[in-house]
Design a protein around this motif. Structure first.
Motif, mmCIF file in Angstrom:
data_model
loop_
_atom_site.group_PDB
_atom_site.id
_atom_site.type_symbol
_atom_site.label_atom_id
_atom_site.label_comp_id
_atom_site.label_asym_id
_atom_site.label_seq_id
_atom_site.Cartn_x
_atom_site.Cartn_y
_atom_site.Cartn_z
ATOM 1 N N ILE A 1 14.648 -0.432 4.032
ATOM 2 C CA ILE A 1 14.836 0.700 2.931
ATOM 3 C C ILE A 1 14.427 0.229 1.475
ATOM 4 O O ILE A 1 13.702 0.988 0.892
ATOM 5 N N VAL A 2 14.500 -0.774 0.952
ATOM 6 C CA VAL A 2 14.124 -1.247 -0.452
ATOM 7 C C VAL A 2 12.665 -1.228 -0.203
ATOM 8 O O VAL A 2 12.021 -0.637 -1.347
ATOM 9 N N GLN A 3 12.183 -1.749 0.584
ATOM 10 C CA GLN A 3 10.395 -1.568 0.657
ATOM 11 C C GLN A 3 9.774 -0.335 0.548
ATOM 12 O O GLN A 3 9.013 -0.128 -0.261
ATOM 13 N N THR A 4 10.421 0.608 1.291
ATOM 14 C CA THR A 4 10.007 1.945 1.360
ATOM 15 C C THR A 4 10.223 2.571 0.092
ATOM 16 O O THR A 4 9.615 3.250 -0.473
ATOM 17 N N TRP B 1 5.128 -2.689 5.721
ATOM 18 C CA TRP B 1 4.540 -1.844 6.932
ATOM 19 C C TRP B 1 3.048 -1.837 6.796
ATOM 20 O O TRP B 1 2.405 -1.834 5.647
ATOM 21 N N PRO B 2 2.184 -2.045 7.780
ATOM 22 C CA PRO B 2 0.756 -1.868 7.682
ATOM 23 C C PRO B 2 0.511 -0.767 7.534
ATOM 24 O O PRO B 2 1.166 0.434 7.751
ATOM 25 N N PRO B 3 -0.894 -0.338 7.148
ATOM 26 C CA PRO B 3 -1.202 0.960 6.842
ATOM 27 C C PRO B 3 -1.214 2.035 8.033
ATOM 28 O O PRO B 3 -1.456 1.574 9.410
ATOM 29 N N ILE B 4 -0.815 3.181 7.914
ATOM 30 C CA ILE B 4 -0.555 4.082 8.964
ATOM 31 C C ILE B 4 -1.465 5.352 8.749
ATOM 32 O O ILE B 4 -1.334 5.885 7.902
ATOM 33 N N PRO B 5 -2.462 5.727 9.690
ATOM 34 C CA PRO B 5 -3.109 6.653 9.624
ATOM 35 C C PRO B 5 -2.413 8.091 9.517
ATOM 36 O O PRO B 5 -1.577 8.219 10.201
ATOM 37 N N PRO B 6 -3.237 9.087 8.899
ATOM 38 C CA PRO B 6 -2.499 10.493 9.078
ATOM 39 C C PRO B 6 -2.632 11.071 10.421
ATOM 40 O O PRO B 6 -3.280 10.704 11.489
ATOM 41 N N LEU B 7 -2.043 12.198 11.026
ATOM 42 C CA LEU B 7 -2.059 12.789 11.894
ATOM 43 C C LEU B 7 -3.783 13.161 12.149
ATOM 44 O O LEU B 7 -4.337 13.902 11.328
ATOM 45 N N ALA B 8 -4.268 12.852 13.573
ATOM 46 C CA ALA B 8 -5.574 13.412 13.713
ATOM 47 C C ALA B 8 -5.874 14.872 14.021
ATOM 48 O O ALA B 8 -4.834 15.617 14.422
ATOM 49 N N GLU B 9 -6.943 15.225 14.162
ATOM 50 C CA GLU B 9 -7.250 16.610 14.455
ATOM 51 C C GLU B 9 -6.705 16.860 15.979
ATOM 52 O O GLU B 9 -6.095 17.930 16.471
ATOM 53 N N ASN B 10 -7.095 15.985 16.820
ATOM 54 C CA ASN B 10 -6.694 15.962 18.295
ATOM 55 C C ASN B 10 -6.373 14.532 18.570
ATOM 56 O O ASN B 10 -6.450 13.683 17.933
ATOM 57 N N ASN C 1 10.579 -7.582 10.240
ATOM 58 C CA ASN C 1 8.984 -7.805 10.489
ATOM 59 C C ASN C 1 8.728 -6.836 11.411
ATOM 60 O O ASN C 1 8.823 -7.003 12.641
ATOM 61 N N PRO C 2 8.067 -5.706 11.095
ATOM 62 C CA PRO C 2 7.902 -4.705 11.947
ATOM 63 C C PRO C 2 7.010 -5.069 13.263
ATOM 64 O O PRO C 2 7.371 -4.497 14.423
ATOM 65 N N GLN C 3 5.821 -5.604 13.091
ATOM 66 C CA GLN C 3 5.049 -6.156 14.143
ATOM 67 C C GLN C 3 5.756 -7.098 15.287
ATOM 68 O O GLN C 3 5.676 -6.778 16.376
ATOM 69 N N LYS C 4 6.309 -7.898 14.714
ATOM 70 C CA LYS C 4 7.010 -8.956 15.425
ATOM 71 C C LYS C 4 8.202 -8.296 16.324
ATOM 72 O O LYS C 4 8.348 -8.321 17.527
ATOM 73 N N LEU C 5 8.950 -7.415 15.624
ATOM 74 C CA LEU C 5 9.958 -6.673 16.193
ATOM 75 C C LEU C 5 9.672 -5.768 17.437
ATOM 76 O O LEU C 5 10.036 -5.762 18.548
ATOM 77 N N ALA D 1 13.834 1.746 16.881
ATOM 78 C CA ALA D 1 13.698 2.424 18.020
ATOM 79 C C ALA D 1 12.406 3.390 17.983
ATOM 80 O O ALA D 1 11.663 3.627 18.849
ATOM 81 N N ALA D 2 12.055 3.772 16.677
ATOM 82 C CA ALA D 2 11.012 4.763 16.610
ATOM 83 C C ALA D 2 9.933 3.998 15.956
ATOM 84 O O ALA D 2 8.698 4.204 16.347
ATOM 85 N N SER D 3 10.220 3.209 14.862
ATOM 86 C CA SER D 3 9.239 2.601 14.127
ATOM 87 C C SER D 3 8.303 1.574 14.859
ATOM 88 O O SER D 3 7.095 1.408 14.707
#
Length: 777
Positions: A90-93, A547-556, A587-591, A670-672
């Protein structure tokens, strides 16, 4: 005992229940209004829209609404809360969104990840981070074992007419006149950045209490009876439960809180109760008399349904594995134990993901009666003062015996613990053989007092989902738990573990008076609200990862189905396990490595394989030989060759298909965690809770729904091609045309993408809430 009334219900002066029906029914309402000396709202017929505004729920929601439109709410909360599984993220975001200080009180408790037994220093590293965050941004920091999150909020932050948002699904403070909502971390961040919680005005269901509980019947018994009546039929799902009626005033505040916290297990959105002098006294005892206000429905109020509960007819209850709605009267279970337990075994075995691991309860029968190995009373649900003093009354001067059965008690806060010592309840229980432990949520989510393989634990906690108590069926480990009230747990302990309702005993309950000692918190809790220290450096340990970089939604999109979950309901515990996985929440990736670990262990490998192909695709976009790379990717994922030319604008990802995912915890992981593994979407018949669907959206996962026939077509390793998805989201489309690709076979399907607000669509387009804030703050 419990009666459900569907359709419109009018409550007149909080006493009379009248069902809206035809003209005759409305005439009856008009006549009753006249008898009560009330003026009809419109001629001789009550106007529904005006009567809806007579509920307590409307009073509170409208006072917190920023939209100016009561049917489309944009809510701001009075206080926020989190615990040591969630506040780091929460604080990081919030920091990425540019927060300077917390705009309203933000409480960080340390009641979940306090064992510090797994992963070395990681748990205490999170606590150190939380303390420095409280200093830097002006928060409240509750050191480990001082209080579980909801008990602290009850004692120190509630107030009649307030709203509190907390990152925990059991955020329920309705008995204290406070509307509590449990959501994932991103919704807390929105509030910190002065955004709103957006929701259509929910339906409101009256919970009409009458009568008075029998001696030996406790709040868990009442709560479980209500859950059994409303869970399977979705009677209160995503609605507000409003407790009214003469029975309310027969209950103490602890009793009300004990019922209220369990409303989460009905899948309702929130709860609220009418208040009275009993609540007024509670606030006075806690040194906050100004927090009280009388809350009650208007003379005429309208509800979308009603649950009529006769408290006098409720008996001690037990919720057998694997859900709080699997409820039976203890007397009935004792009379028909073999038959009922065999039925539970059959249904439970269907839910297990290891068919070779037998689920047995009938082997615990002794002389026709169920015998259990462990009793636990803990947390925001069980660890309240009156529950524990009632146990002391039952066990005073007696013994639980020296057999294998054990009894462990966790008071919900240090002030409660202190008062139990002063009243000698601790002495009476300890000399009887019970063990006392500090405030800790572990037994409720599988991180404390894990029962042995093959054991059955009876617990006054909130949940008994499969795997919740810590067993790992994929490793051949299986234990289970049943929910019971503290009084019947004490009675069972007195009987050596033989299931016993408290009503079988002759007990003189002392009803000891409670005195709250503020020095417990004054001398230990860091209170920083309104006094941030901006120069404070956040202390991080090696496990705290951004959190690692997350790209935007692609065209397809081309998505591989990485899991198909056909259970009627999939809980968040199954999507991301509780217990030892909780250590790695920072640790998002390890979790993410634990995702579906107790449900479909192959899911992580399937998702990561697609993610690696997507990383290759992104890495090759600017290269001269990209065409050759794309051909290799097409071949690796199993796409028809003509897709190679489209890969510059087509992202690859994974999805989970589930019948009804998201029951249970508010944990956004559960989503992240799906997102960390390259997830781009979920496909479901429906979503069990609003909070899980919100978490999907906030992490950029498309919350698709499909009809049952389409769902039945979906298989693991199928590819779903969704052309033009970015345009469809941007244009507000509610339906999206897609294609199932299975080898050389291609078939068209329709994916629904309904009830998304403009902001939610923008979050999905950005890729996640973090990206959205980076672009808008």
């Amino acid at each position: 005992m419990i009666e459900l009334l569907g359709g419109g219900i009018y409550l007149l002066k909080g006493r009379f229940i009248l069902k809206e029906a035809d003209k005759k029914g409305k005439d009856e309402i008009a006549n009753r209004l006249k008898q009560e000396g009330l003026t009809p709202l419109t001629g001789d017929i009550v106007e529904v829209e005006k009567a809806k505004k007579g509920t307590i729920s409307y009073q509170i929601l409208s006072s917190h609404n920023q939209s100016g439109d009561w049917q489309n709410l944009k809510l701001r909360f009075d206080a926020l809360g989190s615990h040591d599984l969630t506040y780091v993220g929460i604080v990081q975001t919030a920091a990425l969104g540019g927060i300077g200080e917390f705009p309203v009180p933000f409480v960080m408790t340390n009641c979940h990840n306090t064992l510090c037994a797994i992963g070395g220093t990681v748990a205490e590293d999170d606590h150190a981070f939380g303390f420095t965050a409280a200093q830097k941004y002006g928060g409240t920091f509750i050191p480990p074992n001082q209080a579980v999150i909801h008990q602290y909020m009850r004692e120190m932050l509630t107030g009649c007419g307030k709203m509190i948002l907390t990152v925990d699904s059991h955020t329920r403070y309705g008995a204290l006149g406070t509307m509590g909502v449990g959501e994932g971390s991103p919704e807390i961040v929105k509030q910190m950045l002065n955004k709103t919680y957006d929701i259509a005005y929910p339906e409101v269901i009256a919970i009409y209490l009458e009568g008075e509980p029998k001696p030996g019947v406790g709040p868990h018994d009442v709560a479980l009876a209500i859950i059994k009546a409303v869970y399977d039929n979705n009677f209160v799902t995503n609605k507000i439960m409003e407790f009214v009626g003469p029975g309310v005033h027969k209950l103490s505040v602890d009793f009300r809180n004990g019922i209220d916290v369990m409303t989460t297990e009905t899948t309702c959105l929130s709860s609220i109760w009418c208040t009275d002098d009993t609540v007024k006294e509670y606030f006075a005892i806690h040194g906050r008399p100004d927090a009280y206000a009388c809350l009650e429905p208007a003379e005429v109020s309208y509800y979308d349904g009603l649950v009529k509960v006769n408290l006098s007819k409720i008996d001690p209850m037990i919720a057998l594995p694997f859900h709080p709605s699997n409820v039976w009267p203890i007397d009935e279970l004792n009379r028909n134990a073999s038959e009922i337990l065999r039925q539970v075994e059959v249904e439970g075995q269907k839910q297990l993901d290891n068919a070779n691991l037998p689920f047995r309860l009938t082997d615990k029968l002794a002389n026709g009666r169920l015998k259990v190995e462990q009793g636990i009373v803990a947390g925001c649900c069980g660890g309240m003062f009156e529950n524990i003093t009632a146990m002391a009354d039952i066990l005073a001067g007696k013994s639980i015996g020296s057999g294998y059965f054990s009894l462990n008690v966790y008071p919900a806060s240090q002030p409660i613990y202190l008062e139990l010592i002063r009243h000698k309840a601790v002495e009476r229980l300890m000399t009887a053989g019970a063990a006392f432990k500090p405030a800790f949520c572990g037994p409720c989510f599988g991180f404390g007092d894990i029962p042995a393989h093959g054991s059955l634990s009876i617990r006054h906690v909130t949940r008994n989902f499969k795997h919740r108590e810590g067993s790992i069926p994929t490793n051949g480990q299986l234990a289970s738990s049943a929910l019971m009230d503290a009084r019947s747990i004490a009675a069972t302990a007195l009987n050596g573990g033989m299931l016993t309702p408290a009503t079988e005993l002759e007990v003189e309950y002392t009803r000891a008076g409670y005195r709250f000692d503020p020095h417990v918190y004054d001398n230990r809790v860091y209170q920083g609200f309104g006094n941030p220290v901006p120069g404070t450096e956040l202390k991080t340990g090696p496990n705290i990862s951004s959190w690692p970089p997350i790209p935007p939604l692609a065209e397809n999109l081309v998505l591989k189905i990485a899991a198909v979950l056909k259970d009627p309901v999939t809980t968040t515990d199954e999507l991301i396990p509780s217990g030892e996985a909780s250590t790695y929440r920072s640790n998002p990736q390890k979790l993410a490595e634990f995702t579906l670990g107790r449900k479909d262990p192959a899911y992580v490998g399937r998702s990561k394989a697609v993610k690696q192909l997507e990383e290759k695709r992104l890495g090759g976009l600017a290269k001269a030989d990209a065409g050759q790379l794309f051909e290799q990717i097409v071949d690796a994922i199993g796409l028809p060759e003509h897709f190679a030319g489209n890969l510059p604008t087509t992202a690859l990802g994974s999805l989970i298909a589930a019948v009804k995912p998201g029951d249970g915890s508010a944990r956004e992981q559960a989503a992240s965690s799906q997102k960390m593994l390259g997830g781009q979407a979920n496909v479901a018949h429906e979503y069990a809770t609003k909070r899980y669907r919100s978490n999907l959206i906030n992490w950029g996962l498309l919350p698709f729904t499909v009809d049952p026939e389409t769902f039945r077509q979906l298989l693991v390793d199928d590819l779903i091609h969704i052309p033009g998805i970015r345009q469809a989201v941007a244009e507000g489309s509610g339906k999206v045309r897609a294609f199932i690709i299975r080898g050389s076979t291609v078939s068209a399907i329709e994916l629904k993408l309904e009830s998304l607000s403009r902001e939610e669509r923008d979050i999905i387009l950005a890729g996640c809430l973090i990206n959205y804030y980076r672009g808008n703050c």
